[in-house]
Design an enzyme around this catalytic site. Structure first.
Site, PDB file in Angstrom:
ATOM      1  CE1 TYR A 142      18.199  -0.527 -11.705  1.00 29.26           C
ATOM      2  CE2 TYR A 142      19.328   0.357  -9.767  1.00 29.26           C
ATOM      3  CZ  TYR A 142      19.042   0.365 -11.095  1.00 29.26           C
ATOM      4  OH  TYR A 142      19.991   0.930 -11.967  1.00 29.26           O
ATOM      5  CE  LYS A 197      13.790  -9.420 -24.450  1.00 30.03           C
ATOM      6  NZ  LYS A 197      14.299  -9.117 -25.712  1.00 30.03           N
ATOM      7  CG  ASP A 229      15.471  -6.664 -28.028  1.00 30.22           C
ATOM      8  OD1 ASP A 229      14.226  -6.130 -27.757  1.00 30.22           O
ATOM      9  OD2 ASP A 229      15.583  -7.639 -28.434  1.00 30.22           O
ATOM     10  CG  ASP A 253      20.774   2.388 -14.753  1.00 29.82           C
ATOM     11  OD1 ASP A 253      21.288   3.526 -14.446  1.00 29.82           O
ATOM     12  OD2 ASP A 253      21.446   1.271 -14.558  1.00 29.82           O
ATOM     13  CG  ASP A 257      24.341   5.786 -18.274  1.00 35.01           C
ATOM     14  OD1 ASP A 257      23.513   6.588 -17.732  1.00 35.01           O
ATOM     15  OD2 ASP A 257      25.327   5.434 -17.910  1.00 35.01           O
TER      16      ASP A 257
HETATM   17  C1  IPM Z   1      21.764   6.023 -11.895  1.00 32.07           C
HETATM   18  C2  IPM Z   1      23.013   5.246 -11.558  1.00 32.07           C
HETATM   19  C3  IPM Z   1      22.555   4.534 -10.192  1.00 32.07           C
HETATM   20  C4  IPM Z   1      21.228   3.620 -10.771  1.00 32.07           C
HETATM   21  C5  IPM Z   1      23.600   3.815  -9.571  1.00 32.07           C
HETATM   22  C6  IPM Z   1      24.821   4.619  -9.241  1.00 32.07           C
HETATM   23  C7  IPM Z   1      23.079   3.265  -8.282  1.00 32.07           C
HETATM   24  O1  IPM Z   1      23.400   4.415 -12.517  1.00 32.07           O
HETATM   25  O2  IPM Z   1      21.373   7.178 -11.073  1.00 32.07           O
HETATM   26  O3  IPM Z   1      21.436   6.025 -13.121  1.00 32.07           O
HETATM   27  O4  IPM Z   1      21.557   2.739 -11.076  1.00 32.07           O
HETATM   28  O5  IPM Z   1      20.010   4.186 -10.605  1.00 32.07           O
HETATM   29 MG    MG Z   2      22.642   4.777 -14.366  1.00 32.58          MG
END
Ligand code: IPM
Ligand code: MG
Length: 367
Positions: A142, A197, A229, A253, A257
């Site tokens: 990042y 990884k 993975d 990240d 999700d």
């Molecule tokens: C999160 C989001 C952010 C990230 C984006 C929107 C920059 O996906 O907070 O998880 O990648 O950190």
């Molecule tokens: Mg995210």
């Protein structure tokens, strides 16, 4: 009565409407637990760009630094997709994390009994899941340099475009997130899984070495390592094997999700981003700005309300208030109310505002 100053950056898309519900619930918690929050609203993301020409105005960073804590909604909208990268809304989110030194992102993924049926996975696999994902937040690909898109010439003088980022961690960066992870594991079930990884990436090799060094100070914690993975697969196959997970920025990240789907909706996962200094912390749902749903009163405010609850717990040390917020949410779910994202047969479909109102009512009843 205790007074707190909270910087509020609601941002874009559904940000303002979920934030309104979080404030509603916080104010109710204030009545019950005798505290008052003074909100200072500032701009962030696309709306900040539209108004000031930058997605992260200095004033926003200043207010955030002076506040006792920061609450963030979401940033981003497709209409900004064509902007140059340095003024895109997402840049503001990365920028504020960096400016406040928020390197530790706590993302709990808990499957409540009330919502087991919302999960796309088998109830017996997800019921009872309680995972704390600790994502490093200010390093990795990042922020690593060099990065960019550029034309490079081959030996015949022909240009080809290259895009590149640098996945990089210093040992200090790994050590400090490792400490938070082990400390967190100590107050949970003393089980920590570090995700990397290391079979391919040098940066992961260092990550693993440093995790092992820090582990020496926490002999009580049962430590395991997993390749990312495999972790992605195991999270779906047998999520109950996990208690605390620590991982880098990009893996965290993605896995967070994924983990949100254990509980059935991205609209349920809160997060806390903590820094070195206990005074700076930022609370935000893990989901995005969902511009297509803006203003429709359909999105789930629970992730943002829980994030506000995490603020009470981590920044203001009000565990009891956090617990009551969580209980109020569960009670509303037990009564059968659902927003669209977690709707299932036989339940009553309600909107964003109604969900906030019902949670607030439950809270006030506890007074
Ligand atoms: C999160 C989001 C952010 C990230 C984006 C929107 C920059 O996906 O907070 O998880 O990648 O950190
Ligand atoms: Mg995210």
């Amino acid at each position: 009565m205790k007074d707190y100053k909270v910087a509020v950056v609601a941002g874009d898309g559904i940000g303002p409407e979920i934030m309104a519900e979080a404030k509603k619930v916080l104010d109710a918690a204030g009545e019950v637990f005798d505290f008052k929050i003074e909100y200072k609203d500032e701009l962030i993301g696309g709306i900040a760009y539209d108004n000031t020409g930058t997605p992260l105005p200095d004033k926003t960073v200043q207010t955030a630094k002076e506040a006792d804590a920061v609450m963030l909604g979401a940033v981003g909208d497709w209409k900004y997709d064509t902007l140059p990268p340095e003024v895109r809304p997402e840049r503001a989110l990365l920028g504020i994390r960096k400016a406040l030194g928020l390197f530790a992102n706590l993302r709990p993924a808990i499957v409540w009994d009330e919502l087991v049926s919302s999960s796309p996975l088998k109830p017996e696999n997800v019921s009872g899941v309680d995972i704390m994902i600790i994502r490093e937040l200010t390093g990795d690909v990042y922020f690593g340099e060099p990065k960019g898109v550029e034309v490079r010439l081959d030996k015949d003088g022909n240009g080809t475009r290259y895009g590149f980022n640098n996945m990089i961690y210093s040992e200090d960066e790994v050590r400090r997130i490792a400490r938070i992870a082990f400390e967190t594991a100590m107050v949970r079930n003393k089980k920590l899984c570090s995700v990397d990884k290391a079979n391919v990436l040098d940066v992961s090799r260092l990550w693993r070495e440093v995790i092992l060094e820090v582990a020496a100070d926490y002999p009580e914690v049962e430590l395991s390592h997993m390749y990312v993975d495999n972790a992605a697969m195991q999270l779906i196959r047998a999520p109950k094997q996990f208690d605390t997970i620590v991982t880098g920025n990009i893996f965290g990240d993605i896995l967070s999700d994924e983990a949100s789907m254990l509980s059935g909706s991205l609209g349920l996962l809160p997060s806390a981003s903590l820094g070195e200094d206990a005074k700076t912390a930022l609370y935000e749902p893990i989901h995005g700005s969902a511009p297509d749903l803006r203003g429709k009163d359909v999105v789930n405010p629970i992730a943002t309300i829980l994030s506000a609850g995490m603020m009470l717990k981590y920044s203001f040390k009000m565990d009891e208030a956090y617990n009551l917020i969580e209980k109020s949410i569960k009670d509303v779910l037990k009564d059968g109310f659902r927003t669209a994202d977690i709707m299932s047969e036989g339940k009553e479909l309600i909107g964003t505002r109604k969900m906030g109102d019902l949670i607030k009512e439950k809270l006030l009843k506890a007074k």
